[in-house]
Design a protein around this motif. Sequence first.
Motif, PDB file in Angstrom:
ATOM      1  N   GLY A   1       0.667  -1.425   0.054  1.00  0.00           N
ATOM      2  CA  GLY A   1      -0.077   0.074   0.137  1.00  0.00           C
ATOM      3  C   GLY A   1       0.951   1.140  -0.009  1.00  0.00           C
ATOM      4  N   TRP A   2       2.083   1.047  -0.085  1.00  0.00           N
ATOM      5  CA  TRP A   2       3.138   2.448  -0.331  1.00  0.00           C
ATOM      6  C   TRP A   2       2.822   2.899  -1.540  1.00  0.00           C
ATOM      7  N   LEU A   3       2.501   4.343  -1.440  1.00  0.00           N
ATOM      8  CA  LEU A   3       2.647   5.151  -3.008  1.00  0.00           C
ATOM      9  C   LEU A   3       3.320   6.341  -2.885  1.00  0.00           C
ATOM     10  N   ARG A   4       4.103   6.550  -4.158  1.00  0.00           N
ATOM     11  CA  ARG A   4       5.073   7.415  -3.984  1.00  0.00           C
ATOM     12  C   ARG A   4       4.351   8.430  -5.281  1.00  0.00           C
ATOM     13  N   VAL A   5       4.195   9.675  -4.817  1.00  0.00           N
ATOM     14  CA  VAL A   5       3.653  10.734  -5.713  1.00  0.00           C
ATOM     15  C   VAL A   5       4.094  12.178  -5.513  1.00  0.00           C
ATOM     16  N   GLU A   6       3.889  12.638  -6.574  1.00  0.00           N
ATOM     17  CA  GLU A   6       4.521  14.120  -6.371  1.00  0.00           C
ATOM     18  C   GLU A   6       3.583  14.860  -5.631  1.00  0.00           C
ATOM     19  N   ALA A   7       4.270  16.076  -5.015  1.00  0.00           N
ATOM     20  CA  ALA A   7       3.164  16.727  -4.026  1.00  0.00           C
ATOM     21  C   ALA A   7       1.954  17.336  -4.513  1.00  0.00           C
ATOM     22  N   GLY A   8       1.897  17.800  -5.887  1.00  0.00           N
ATOM     23  CA  GLY A   8       0.782  18.318  -6.207  1.00  0.00           C
ATOM     24  C   GLY A   8      -0.532  17.507  -6.618  1.00  0.00           C
ATOM     25  N   VAL A   9      -0.385  15.999  -6.357  1.00  0.00           N
ATOM     26  CA  VAL A   9      -1.372  15.255  -6.442  1.00  0.00           C
ATOM     27  C   VAL A   9      -2.545  15.482  -5.331  1.00  0.00           C
ATOM     28  N   THR A  10      -3.898  15.317  -5.528  1.00  0.00           N
ATOM     29  CA  THR A  10      -4.759  15.503  -4.490  1.00  0.00           C
ATOM     30  C   THR A  10      -5.328  14.462  -4.021  1.00  0.00           C
ATOM     31  N   LEU A  11      -5.973  14.442  -2.972  1.00  0.00           N
ATOM     32  CA  LEU A  11      -6.315  13.037  -2.206  1.00  0.00           C
ATOM     33  C   LEU A  11      -7.412  12.574  -3.176  1.00  0.00           C
ATOM     34  N   LYS A  12      -8.219  13.494  -3.811  1.00  0.00           N
ATOM     35  CA  LYS A  12      -9.364  13.013  -4.561  1.00  0.00           C
ATOM     36  C   LYS A  12      -8.770  12.114  -5.644  1.00  0.00           C
ATOM     37  N   GLU A  13      -7.564  12.563  -6.297  1.00  0.00           N
ATOM     38  CA  GLU A  13      -7.094  11.788  -7.500  1.00  0.00           C
ATOM     39  C   GLU A  13      -6.876  10.267  -6.769  1.00  0.00           C
ATOM     40  N   ILE A  14      -6.238  10.374  -5.804  1.00  0.00           N
ATOM     41  CA  ILE A  14      -5.800   9.224  -5.178  1.00  0.00           C
ATOM     42  C   ILE A  14      -6.846   8.226  -4.874  1.00  0.00           C
ATOM     43  N   ILE A  15      -7.836   8.945  -4.313  1.00  0.00           N
ATOM     44  CA  ILE A  15      -9.181   8.206  -3.913  1.00  0.00           C
ATOM     45  C   ILE A  15      -9.924   7.636  -5.076  1.00  0.00           C
ATOM     46  N   ASP A  16     -10.068   8.628  -6.271  1.00  0.00           N
ATOM     47  CA  ASP A  16     -10.741   7.889  -7.197  1.00  0.00           C
ATOM     48  C   ASP A  16     -10.138   6.815  -7.830  1.00  0.00           C
ATOM     49  N   ILE A  17      -8.793   6.700  -7.973  1.00  0.00           N
ATOM     50  CA  ILE A  17      -7.917   5.989  -8.576  1.00  0.00           C
ATOM     51  C   ILE A  17      -7.916   4.571  -7.777  1.00  0.00           C
ATOM     52  N   PHE A  18      -7.576   4.667  -6.177  1.00  0.00           N
ATOM     53  CA  PHE A  18      -7.368   3.438  -5.519  1.00  0.00           C
ATOM     54  C   PHE A  18      -8.616   3.025  -4.756  1.00  0.00           C
ATOM     55  N   VAL A  19      -9.590   3.575  -4.547  1.00  0.00           N
ATOM     56  CA  VAL A  19     -10.878   2.747  -4.132  1.00  0.00           C
ATOM     57  C   VAL A  19     -11.070   1.750  -4.677  1.00  0.00           C
ATOM     58  N   PRO A  20     -11.286   1.890  -6.091  1.00  0.00           N
ATOM     59  CA  PRO A  20     -11.844   0.634  -6.770  1.00  0.00           C
ATOM     60  C   PRO A  20     -10.673  -0.645  -6.567  1.00  0.00           C
ATOM     61  N   ARG A  21      -9.442  -0.183  -6.184  1.00  0.00           N
ATOM     62  CA  ARG A  21      -8.509  -0.984  -6.249  1.00  0.00           C
ATOM     63  C   ARG A  21      -8.416  -1.674  -4.650  1.00  0.00           C
ATOM     64  N   GLY A  22      -9.074  -1.041  -3.819  1.00  0.00           N
ATOM     65  CA  GLY A  22      -9.241  -1.426  -2.195  1.00  0.00           C
ATOM     66  C   GLY A  22      -8.421  -0.579  -1.517  1.00  0.00           C
ATOM     67  N   TRP A  23      -7.930   0.654  -1.614  1.00  0.00           N
ATOM     68  CA  TRP A  23      -7.160   1.218  -0.901  1.00  0.00           C
ATOM     69  C   TRP A  23      -7.606   2.575  -0.815  1.00  0.00           C
ATOM     70  N   PHE A  24      -7.496   3.253   0.501  1.00  0.00           N
ATOM     71  CA  PHE A  24      -7.790   4.747   0.851  1.00  0.00           C
ATOM     72  C   PHE A  24      -6.823   5.409   1.556  1.00  0.00           C
ATOM     73  N   PRO A  25      -6.815   6.901   1.219  1.00  0.00           N
ATOM     74  CA  PRO A  25      -5.438   7.606   2.285  1.00  0.00           C
ATOM     75  C   PRO A  25      -5.772   7.135   3.692  1.00  0.00           C
ATOM     76  N   PRO A  26      -4.592   7.118   4.474  1.00  0.00           N
ATOM     77  CA  PRO A  26      -4.942   6.912   5.921  1.00  0.00           C
ATOM     78  C   PRO A  26      -5.551   7.894   6.514  1.00  0.00           C
ATOM     79  N   VAL A  27      -5.419   9.286   6.239  1.00  0.00           N
ATOM     80  CA  VAL A  27      -5.969  10.465   6.957  1.00  0.00           C
ATOM     81  C   VAL A  27      -6.605  11.325   6.034  1.00  0.00           C
ATOM     82  N   VAL A  28      -7.780  11.791   5.994  1.00  0.00           N
ATOM     83  CA  VAL A  28      -8.220  12.782   5.201  1.00  0.00           C
ATOM     84  C   VAL A  28      -8.781  13.988   6.049  1.00  0.00           C
TER      85      VAL A  28
END
Lengths: 447, 244
Positions: free
Chosen positions: A74-101
């Motif tokens: 579940g470790w994700l490396r991203v550039e700093a300008g990525v939003t939590l929404k982008e992470i959520i939209d892509i990773f919820v269907p794959r079974g992952w969620f940001p640890p803190v929102v």
Amino acid sequence: MELSGWGRYPVHGARCARPETRGDLQQALAERNGDSILAHAAGRSYGDAALNEDGRAVLTERLDRMLEFDPETGWLRVEAGVTLKEIIDIFVPRGWFPPVVPGTQYVTVGGAVGCNIHGKNHHQVGSFGDHVRRLEMLTASGDIVTCDRDNHPELFWATVGGMGLTGIILSLEVQLEPVAGPAIEMESIRVENLDEFFEVSAESGDFTHTVSWIDCVASGSNLGRGVFMRGRHASEEVEWSPGPMEKLAKTLKSAADGRLFESNWLLNRATMRIGNAAYFHKEPKGKTEQIVHYEPFFFPLDAIDHWNHIYGSRGFLQYQCVVPEREAIREILEEVTATSMASFLSVIKEFGPRTHTGLSFPEPGITLALDFPNYGEPLMELLDRLDAIVATAGGRVYLGKDARLDRQSFRKMYPEWEEWRDVRDEWDPDGVFQSSLGRRLGLVKGS
Amino acid sequence: MSVLLLGATSPIAEAIGHRYASQGHAIYAASRDADEAEAVASDIALRHDVEAAGGHFDALEFDRHDDFVDEVESAVGPVDVAVVAFGVMPDQKESQENFKLARRTIEVNYTGAASLCEALARRMIDRETGAIVGISSVAGDRGRQSNYFYGSAKGAFRLYLQGLRNRCFEHDVQVLCVKPGFVDTPMTFGMETAIPIVSPEDVADSVVRAQQKGKDTMYVPWFWAWIMLIIKSIPEPIFKRLSL
């Protein structure tokens, strides 16, 4: 360009660059011509944390690439300008969620580190920085430095919650949390006063996420009445029902845009009293259980685009504090309800243990967030009185929301500020990285 | 299907890459800066769950272009769509003072682009399938004092693509020439314009749609066709007096 935070107060001008690549970013730093510089990401901090009056700002919106994901851990490396929404939209269907929102999914991960944001699960998992293991930063010297808990740990810890004043975060590694799907099992409980809030909060240990909406216009025996919400990610894939804001957004369709309701008069004490009372009485007495989508649970206000515009062109201020003792919360609420000014939207939550030093906000106690239309001088005086209550109680004000705290109060609230500034000065001896907030609070060279 | 992005860090190319990847196509992102190209590729791979790779190319290393296309094809298979989107636009006044800058503008935007298109077209013609999407510019429609090195190179590229299209037609290879107007990229950042600036994502949508419909030329956004029609129709004796 004119920039402002989410509160639309204050508005400060800065010379802006918008890099497409890290090479462009290094160039912007090199060609700043003696001016100070600051990263400005989604602009979702409320006050002047992401502003740099008469200096330079680097808009990081295009530095938003996802670089690496390990589906085993579940470790994700991203550039700093990525939003939590982008992470959520892509990773919820794959079974992952940001640890803190936080309360909106439109923040960037860089901003989440800079403010060391907390969420409804702070009492269980700490803040965003607790789930970040490495930062890659552009420092004042122009060098790119990787820091973590072992390499340059002092830079790592000064940057987590460092309000963007230690350098510009290029990329980071954050650990996502496994989830079964988008559903949240939630309970809402109507609480009639502040004591009931504390009772319910104390018996909510089984829930990973807790928060309470609070009617900050009600006074006397109704002081602190509200709706307590608690929930957890559903452990299996289940159907959910739409939340109230989703329904409202669906009804309003494209009119679900705060800009259409922009007015300096819409939100006044009378309308806010009615709005708060209606929300309270709409909630059935006792406990309601339901299964909802994560959006209405975590991000109810995201359903209305530009909701910050409903406060009108004057803007608004959010006052968020944490105090170790309950009594101070009562004092604050009494102070607010005694004035003719009202907070339209208020939330209260109990934090868990402290996990960071420096300028990070969360510490054990009760946090209260109040949204005030910008009433001008009378509001500033009220907030100064609240600062005094908070500082005396040993609490603090959240810099990510702040637009007006004075330096003396800040120093009382954040006793570790000097150690933090020593680390900052070591990495940036000439004060290359500055912000309006940093100068106001005496955090950067020459201020 | 595989899509090659040349100049992958340009916002238009990157957005086109995301658009194709969202349809499930494999992407090769190439840029002068290999690290940035790889970042674009990882981003596309992660967001769309497709195969993507990234690597270095230099528009001015003419001798390397053939090998470069071989490398790309060994990584992601035969290139079905090549998006030629790299370019430089130095300051016009500085280029007048220093012809090295002007020469680089012409060589990168035209000579380099033509060289890479040749390497790609040769393979596509052999396979009797493929598409080349060349990003020209509205600046290439008429020479203006404010931007004529860039404009002439983009104009030459447009004429090149026209000839290539003519050659490729009987081999079922498509050549699409895209002429963007104001797009929200570094070239327009901070510019105050009377004509609206559109997002790279909107441009990418239009370009991919046009490519898949088999179009030959296009302006994006579409209304630039009308703007340029007016600009092209101004008689030269008048045009030369304008400060454009």
